[in-house]
Design a protein around this motif. Sequence first.
Motif, PDB file in Angstrom:
ATOM      1  N   CYS A  37      43.599   8.864  63.136  1.00  0.00           N
ATOM      2  CA  CYS A  37      42.872   8.478  61.922  1.00  0.00           C
ATOM      3  C   CYS A  37      43.048   6.980  61.652  1.00  0.00           C
ATOM      4  O   CYS A  37      42.924   6.151  62.546  1.00  0.00           O
ATOM      5  CB  CYS A  37      43.352   9.355  60.768  1.00  0.00           C
ATOM      6  N   SER A  38      43.355   6.627  60.399  1.00  0.00           N
ATOM      7  CA  SER A  38      43.489   5.215  60.026  1.00  0.00           C
ATOM      8  C   SER A  38      44.763   4.590  60.556  1.00  0.00           C
ATOM      9  O   SER A  38      45.017   3.403  60.327  1.00  0.00           O
ATOM     10  CB  SER A  38      43.417   5.059  58.504  1.00  0.00           C
ATOM     11  N   GLY A  39      45.587   5.353  61.277  1.00  0.00           N
ATOM     12  CA  GLY A  39      46.735   4.761  61.950  1.00  0.00           C
ATOM     13  C   GLY A  39      46.319   3.678  62.924  1.00  0.00           C
ATOM     14  O   GLY A  39      47.136   2.812  63.282  1.00  0.00           O
ATOM     15  N   GLU A  63      57.632  10.184  69.968  1.00  0.00           N
ATOM     16  CA  GLU A  63      58.021   9.780  68.616  1.00  0.00           C
ATOM     17  C   GLU A  63      56.772   9.657  67.756  1.00  0.00           C
ATOM     18  O   GLU A  63      55.788   9.014  68.160  1.00  0.00           O
ATOM     19  CB  GLU A  63      58.772   8.449  68.634  1.00  0.00           C
ATOM     20  N   VAL A  64      56.811  10.291  66.587  1.00  0.00           N
ATOM     21  CA  VAL A  64      55.710  10.225  65.625  1.00  0.00           C
ATOM     22  C   VAL A  64      56.208   9.425  64.427  1.00  0.00           C
ATOM     23  O   VAL A  64      57.165   9.825  63.759  1.00  0.00           O
ATOM     24  CB  VAL A  64      55.263  11.631  65.187  1.00  0.00           C
ATOM     25  N   LEU A  65      55.583   8.299  64.158  1.00  0.00           N
ATOM     26  CA  LEU A  65      55.993   7.434  63.058  1.00  0.00           C
ATOM     27  C   LEU A  65      55.563   8.027  61.716  1.00  0.00           C
ATOM     28  O   LEU A  65      54.464   8.581  61.589  1.00  0.00           O
ATOM     29  CB  LEU A  65      55.373   6.048  63.224  1.00  0.00           C
ATOM     30  N   ALA A  66      56.419   7.905  60.715  1.00  0.00           N
ATOM     31  CA  ALA A  66      56.069   8.314  59.349  1.00  0.00           C
ATOM     32  C   ALA A  66      56.377   7.169  58.395  1.00  0.00           C
ATOM     33  O   ALA A  66      57.266   6.343  58.654  1.00  0.00           O
ATOM     34  CB  ALA A  66      56.845   9.566  58.943  1.00  0.00           C
ATOM     35  N   TYR A  67      55.645   7.122  57.295  1.00  0.00           N
ATOM     36  CA  TYR A  67      55.839   6.113  56.254  1.00  0.00           C
ATOM     37  C   TYR A  67      55.297   6.688  54.954  1.00  0.00           C
ATOM     38  O   TYR A  67      54.568   7.699  54.962  1.00  0.00           O
ATOM     39  CB  TYR A  67      55.142   4.797  56.623  1.00  0.00           C
ATOM     40  N   PRO A  68      55.619   6.115  53.804  1.00  0.00           N
ATOM     41  CA  PRO A  68      55.211   6.712  52.523  1.00  0.00           C
ATOM     42  C   PRO A  68      53.699   6.899  52.410  1.00  0.00           C
ATOM     43  O   PRO A  68      52.909   6.056  52.861  1.00  0.00           O
ATOM     44  CB  PRO A  68      55.719   5.696  51.487  1.00  0.00           C
ATOM     45  N   ASP A  69      53.305   8.035  51.819  1.00  0.00           N
ATOM     46  CA  ASP A  69      51.904   8.391  51.584  1.00  0.00           C
ATOM     47  C   ASP A  69      51.113   8.558  52.877  1.00  0.00           C
ATOM     48  O   ASP A  69      49.910   8.288  52.939  1.00  0.00           O
ATOM     49  CB  ASP A  69      51.212   7.375  50.673  1.00  0.00           C
ATOM     50  N   ILE A  70      51.784   9.014  53.899  1.00  0.00           N
ATOM     51  CA  ILE A  70      51.100   9.309  55.149  1.00  0.00           C
ATOM     52  C   ILE A  70      50.314  10.612  54.995  1.00  0.00           C
ATOM     53  O   ILE A  70      50.645  11.469  54.168  1.00  0.00           O
ATOM     54  CB  ILE A  70      52.144   9.415  56.287  1.00  0.00           C
ATOM     55  N   GLY A  92      46.664   7.517  56.863  1.00  0.00           N
ATOM     56  CA  GLY A  92      46.768   8.088  55.521  1.00  0.00           C
ATOM     57  C   GLY A  92      46.609   7.020  54.456  1.00  0.00           C
ATOM     58  O   GLY A  92      46.392   5.833  54.747  1.00  0.00           O
ATOM     59  N   TRP A  93      46.733   7.438  53.210  1.00  0.00           N
ATOM     60  CA  TRP A  93      46.534   6.506  52.100  1.00  0.00           C
ATOM     61  C   TRP A  93      47.560   5.379  52.095  1.00  0.00           C
ATOM     62  O   TRP A  93      47.321   4.301  51.556  1.00  0.00           O
ATOM     63  CB  TRP A  93      46.594   7.254  50.773  1.00  0.00           C
ATOM     64  N   GLY A  94      48.701   5.605  52.708  1.00  0.00           N
ATOM     65  CA  GLY A  94      49.735   4.582  52.718  1.00  0.00           C
ATOM     66  C   GLY A  94      49.598   3.549  53.814  1.00  0.00           C
ATOM     67  O   GLY A  94      50.449   2.663  53.937  1.00  0.00           O
ATOM     68  N   VAL A  95      48.520   3.595  54.589  1.00  0.00           N
ATOM     69  CA  VAL A  95      48.429   2.724  55.751  1.00  0.00           C
ATOM     70  C   VAL A  95      48.273   1.256  55.361  1.00  0.00           C
ATOM     71  O   VAL A  95      48.795   0.364  56.038  1.00  0.00           O
ATOM     72  CB  VAL A  95      47.281   3.166  56.685  1.00  0.00           C
ATOM     73  N   ASN A  96      47.579   0.967  54.266  1.00  0.00           N
ATOM     74  CA  ASN A  96      47.409  -0.436  53.882  1.00  0.00           C
ATOM     75  C   ASN A  96      48.742  -1.071  53.519  1.00  0.00           C
ATOM     76  O   ASN A  96      49.039  -2.203  53.911  1.00  0.00           O
ATOM     77  CB  ASN A  96      46.422  -0.554  52.723  1.00  0.00           C
ATOM     78  N   ALA A  97      49.558  -0.343  52.746  1.00  0.00           N
ATOM     79  CA  ALA A  97      50.884  -0.854  52.411  1.00  0.00           C
ATOM     80  C   ALA A  97      51.731  -1.005  53.664  1.00  0.00           C
ATOM     81  O   ALA A  97      52.497  -1.967  53.801  1.00  0.00           O
ATOM     82  CB  ALA A  97      51.569   0.067  51.401  1.00  0.00           C
ATOM     83  N   ALA A  98      51.599  -0.061  54.591  1.00  0.00           N
ATOM     84  CA  ALA A  98      52.358  -0.149  55.836  1.00  0.00           C
ATOM     85  C   ALA A  98      51.937  -1.370  56.649  1.00  0.00           C
ATOM     86  O   ALA A  98      52.780  -2.023  57.279  1.00  0.00           O
ATOM     87  CB  ALA A  98      52.163   1.128  56.651  1.00  0.00           C
ATOM     88  N   CYS A  99      50.656  -1.692  56.630  1.00  0.00           N
ATOM     89  CA  CYS A  99      50.171  -2.877  57.353  1.00  0.00           C
ATOM     90  C   CYS A  99      50.746  -4.160  56.768  1.00  0.00           C
ATOM     91  O   CYS A  99      50.841  -5.181  57.457  1.00  0.00           O
ATOM     92  CB  CYS A  99      48.639  -2.930  57.326  1.00  0.00           C
ATOM     93  N   ASP A 100      51.101  -4.121  55.495  1.00  0.00           N
ATOM     94  CA  ASP A 100      51.675  -5.300  54.835  1.00  0.00           C
ATOM     95  C   ASP A 100      53.182  -5.391  54.995  1.00  0.00           C
ATOM     96  O   ASP A 100      53.814  -6.292  54.425  1.00  0.00           O
ATOM     97  CB  ASP A 100      51.320  -5.286  53.340  1.00  0.00           C
TER      98      ASP A 100
END
Length: 315
Positions: free
Chosen positions: A109-111, A5-12, A79-87
């Motif tokens: 990467c930043s994942g 399974e590969v997780l996806a989220y906005p701005d990945i 990706g650029w969306g990782v900070n929002a995902a962390c929140d």
Amino acid sequence: MRRIEVLAYPDIQLLDVSGPLQVFASANDYKRQAGEPAPYEVSVVAASPRIRTSAGLVLEAAMLPAHGGEIDTLIVPGGWGVNAACDDPVLVQWIAGRSSDATRTASVCSGAMLLAQAGLLDGRRAVTHWGRCAEFARRFPAVRLEPDPIFIRDGNVWTSAGVTAGIDLALSLVEADLGRHTALAVARELVVFLKRPGGQAQFSQTLKLQQGDGRFDQLHGWILENLAGDLSLAQLADHANMSPRSFSRRYREATGRTPARAIEEIRIEAARRMLERGQPVNQTARRCGFGSEETMRRGFLRVLGTNPRAYRERF
């Protein structure tokens, strides 16, 4: 069949997802062509059925599965969306729970920041994109961050460096699963290294200096090989077949830096890599061409805001 399974989220980051996906798809193709069953079943999962990547491409994803069903591998891209995902506490909790269902967990990467936010990297060795290392170290001091490797395996948790390192990571997973012969066949098909030489630090400062028109790329390679030698303006200009005055002007036009500033930045980056590997400060200063520990200390304070000994202890 191994379920991934590969997780996806906005701005990945698109390549964080597509790079590993293609490695596993190519492994499936290779096995099918050999008359064998496909070894991988790969799905992209997300909290929403459609996820827009930072590249603008929209991914169709399956909904996040409930915990409890066993899987072989969970991959968390960055990706650029990782900070929002962390929140997002719901997403972070899902990662922690799904990781417990997986035989192994990996980040691209930043994942790695999401894995750290979920507490999966505490006390472990890990790597992330070189450009996020300082931020990562501040936010997650319990993680044993190593800035240079292309990927790191610590137990059943794998982390990889910036962007394309996800391909290196996936090839290593294939090698662990199916053997070197299959992994090498996939690498040949994709025209990439099975084992990429060097670490990711080699791509940072020199890449910044290559943002110009390429006139001085060869010179930068020569500088890296001669850090302890004579890198005076006259010597650099002679190597570039220019007069010192013309070289200084054209170099600044191409790189946005004076030659002296570029030399300092390249030397500091080389010194950082040595210190991160545990080399003594005095030996590092000599081998990187600073001449003295004090000169290197002043450069570190000016560029990094810390001294070499503190940097070595921290990293």
